[in-house]
Design a protein around this motif. Structure first.
Motif, PDB file in Angstrom:
ATOM      1  N   GLY A  93       0.785  -1.226   0.000  1.00  0.00           N
ATOM      2  CA  GLY A  93       0.000   0.000   0.000  1.00  0.00           C
ATOM      3  C   GLY A  93       0.820   1.281   0.000  1.00  0.00           C
ATOM      4  N   MET A  94       2.151   1.165  -0.027  1.00  0.00           N
ATOM      5  CA  MET A  94       2.995   2.362   0.020  1.00  0.00           C
ATOM      6  C   MET A  94       3.942   2.466  -1.173  1.00  0.00           C
ATOM      7  N   GLY A  95       4.677   1.393  -1.479  1.00  0.00           N
ATOM      8  CA  GLY A  95       5.627   1.477  -2.573  1.00  0.00           C
ATOM      9  C   GLY A  95       6.645   0.351  -2.552  1.00  0.00           C
ATOM     10  N   TRP A  96       7.792   0.615  -3.178  1.00  0.00           N
ATOM     11  CA  TRP A  96       8.861  -0.375  -3.346  1.00  0.00           C
ATOM     12  C   TRP A  96      10.179   0.227  -2.890  1.00  0.00           C
ATOM     13  N   PHE A  97      11.058  -0.614  -2.299  1.00  0.00           N
ATOM     14  CA  PHE A  97      12.380  -0.139  -1.928  1.00  0.00           C
ATOM     15  C   PHE A  97      13.433  -1.143  -2.373  1.00  0.00           C
ATOM     16  N   ALA A  98      14.642  -0.639  -2.553  1.00  0.00           N
ATOM     17  CA  ALA A  98      15.801  -1.481  -2.837  1.00  0.00           C
ATOM     18  C   ALA A  98      16.966  -0.934  -2.028  1.00  0.00           C
ATOM     19  N   GLN A  99      17.689  -1.818  -1.358  1.00  0.00           N
ATOM     20  CA  GLN A  99      18.872  -1.408  -0.606  1.00  0.00           C
ATOM     21  C   GLN A  99      20.082  -1.502  -1.528  1.00  0.00           C
ATOM     22  N   THR A 101      24.414  -0.072  -2.445  1.00  0.00           N
ATOM     23  CA  THR A 101      25.722   0.383  -1.994  1.00  0.00           C
ATOM     24  C   THR A 101      26.411   1.032  -3.186  1.00  0.00           C
ATOM     25  N   ASP A 102      26.997   2.206  -2.975  1.00  0.00           N
ATOM     26  CA  ASP A 102      27.728   2.850  -4.067  1.00  0.00           C
ATOM     27  C   ASP A 102      29.113   2.216  -4.206  1.00  0.00           C
ATOM     28  N   PRO A 103      29.883   2.553  -5.250  1.00  0.00           N
ATOM     29  CA  PRO A 103      31.194   1.932  -5.447  1.00  0.00           C
ATOM     30  C   PRO A 103      32.181   2.178  -4.298  1.00  0.00           C
ATOM     31  N   GLU A 104      31.915   3.157  -3.438  1.00  0.00           N
ATOM     32  CA  GLU A 104      32.787   3.448  -2.295  1.00  0.00           C
ATOM     33  C   GLU A 104      32.348   2.730  -1.024  1.00  0.00           C
ATOM     34  N   GLY A 105      31.269   1.936  -1.110  1.00  0.00           N
ATOM     35  CA  GLY A 105      30.801   1.171   0.042  1.00  0.00           C
ATOM     36  C   GLY A 105      29.758   1.876   0.893  1.00  0.00           C
ATOM     37  N   ASN A 106      29.275   3.040   0.459  1.00  0.00           N
ATOM     38  CA  ASN A 106      28.244   3.771   1.206  1.00  0.00           C
ATOM     39  C   ASN A 106      26.874   3.170   0.925  1.00  0.00           C
ATOM     40  N   GLU A 107      26.137   2.875   1.992  1.00  0.00           N
ATOM     41  CA  GLU A 107      24.800   2.306   1.851  1.00  0.00           C
ATOM     42  C   GLU A 107      23.780   3.405   1.620  1.00  0.00           C
ATOM     43  N   PHE A 108      22.812   3.137   0.744  1.00  0.00           N
ATOM     44  CA  PHE A 108      21.681   4.025   0.507  1.00  0.00           C
ATOM     45  C   PHE A 108      20.538   3.172  -0.012  1.00  0.00           C
ATOM     46  N   GLY A 109      19.403   3.770  -0.227  1.00  0.00           N
ATOM     47  CA  GLY A 109      18.263   3.031  -0.739  1.00  0.00           C
ATOM     48  C   GLY A 109      17.560   3.793  -1.835  1.00  0.00           C
ATOM     49  N   LEU A 110      16.779   3.065  -2.607  1.00  0.00           N
ATOM     50  CA  LEU A 110      15.907   3.656  -3.615  1.00  0.00           C
ATOM     51  C   LEU A 110      14.469   3.419  -3.189  1.00  0.00           C
ATOM     52  N   TRP A 111      13.581   4.347  -3.525  1.00  0.00           N
ATOM     53  CA  TRP A 111      12.167   4.250  -3.167  1.00  0.00           C
ATOM     54  C   TRP A 111      11.305   4.662  -4.344  1.00  0.00           C
ATOM     55  N   GLN A 112      10.319   3.829  -4.654  1.00  0.00           N
ATOM     56  CA  GLN A 112       9.310   4.151  -5.660  1.00  0.00           C
ATOM     57  C   GLN A 112       7.952   4.153  -4.980  1.00  0.00           C
ATOM     58  N   THR A 113       7.284   5.283  -4.956  1.00  0.00           N
ATOM     59  CA  THR A 113       5.946   5.357  -4.384  1.00  0.00           C
ATOM     60  C   THR A 113       4.973   4.610  -5.287  1.00  0.00           C
ATOM     61  N   ASP A 114       4.167   3.740  -4.683  1.00  0.00           N
ATOM     62  CA  ASP A 114       3.179   2.962  -5.428  1.00  0.00           C
ATOM     63  C   ASP A 114       2.116   2.463  -4.456  1.00  0.00           C
ATOM     64  N   PRO A 115       0.982   3.175  -4.354  1.00  0.00           N
ATOM     65  CA  PRO A 115      -0.076   2.737  -3.431  1.00  0.00           C
ATOM     66  C   PRO A 115      -0.631   1.354  -3.732  1.00  0.00           C
ATOM     67  N   ASP A 116      -0.360   0.817  -4.937  1.00  0.00           N
ATOM     68  CA  ASP A 116      -0.840  -0.511  -5.310  1.00  0.00           C
ATOM     69  C   ASP A 116       0.176  -1.612  -5.030  1.00  0.00           C
ATOM     70  N   ALA A 117       1.277  -1.290  -4.334  1.00  0.00           N
ATOM     71  CA  ALA A 117       2.296  -2.310  -4.024  1.00  0.00           C
ATOM     72  C   ALA A 117       1.642  -3.437  -3.216  1.00  0.00           C
ATOM     73  N   PRO A 118       1.869  -4.679  -3.648  1.00  0.00           N
ATOM     74  CA  PRO A 118       1.232  -5.821  -2.961  1.00  0.00           C
ATOM     75  C   PRO A 118       2.004  -6.256  -1.734  1.00  0.00           C
ATOM     76  N   ALA A 119       1.377  -7.110  -0.939  1.00  0.00           N
ATOM     77  CA  ALA A 119       2.068  -7.746   0.175  1.00  0.00           C
ATOM     78  C   ALA A 119       3.087  -8.723  -0.409  1.00  0.00           C
ATOM     79  N   PRO A 120       4.249  -8.885   0.245  1.00  0.00           N
ATOM     80  CA  PRO A 120       5.247  -9.850  -0.264  1.00  0.00           C
ATOM     81  C   PRO A 120       4.677 -11.248  -0.297  1.00  0.00           C
ATOM     82  N   GLU A 121       5.094 -12.013  -1.299  1.00  0.00           N
ATOM     83  CA  GLU A 121       4.663 -13.408  -1.406  1.00  0.00           C
ATOM     84  C   GLU A 121       5.463 -14.235  -0.414  1.00  0.00           C
ATOM     85  N   MET A 122       4.789 -15.123   0.298  1.00  0.00           N
ATOM     86  CA  MET A 122       5.452 -15.970   1.296  1.00  0.00           C
ATOM     87  C   MET A 122       5.706 -17.343   0.725  1.00  0.00           C
TER      88      MET A 122
END
Length: 122
Positions: A93-99, A101-122
């Motif tokens: 109900g909110m969106g998508w994320f991906a964790q 790391t840049d080439p220097e080892g710094n962690e960051f994330g990406l976020w795509q807003t999407d109210p239709d994002a489903p629950a993860p499949e188990m």
């Protein structure tokens, strides 16, 4: 807008102390998000939020999530540029994320807003 910081994660050994600190510093109010792990969110402005969550050991450092139009294209671009990226994962109900790391080892994330994002499949 692609590239805009939209979420900040703050790992903490003591989440209560961390929430008190950030509340006193900026007036942030926290709301616990139901789920399998403790995750406390705050809304900084209309488009930016933050979270405090428990982190064990010496692992510290805030992770900033940046807005992208397409999570899969963004993750692929990170890899093309020499960084590392996980697959996009839904937040129902909110969106998508991906964790990432840049080439220097710094962690960051990406976020795509999407109210239709489903629950993860188990």
């Amino acid at each position: 807008m692609a590239g805009k910081p939209v979420h900040i994660e703050i790992p903490a050994g003591d989440t209560g102390r961390a929430k008190e600190f950030w509340s006193a510093l900026f007036g942030w109010q926290w709301e616990s998000v139901p789920g399998p792990v403790e995750y406390n969110m705050t809304q900084i402005d209309d488009t930016t939020g933050g979270a405090v969550y428990p982190a064990g050991g010496d692992k510290r450092g805030q992770r900033v999530y940046f807005d992208v139009d397409d999570i899969n294209a963004g993750a692929a671009r990170v890899r093309e540029l020499g960084g590392e990226s996980g697959e996009g994962m839904p937040v129902p109900g909110m969106g998508w994320f991906a964790q990432c790391t840049d080439p220097e080892g710094n962690e960051f994330g990406l976020w795509q807003t999407d109210p239709d994002a489903p629950a993860p499949e188990m």
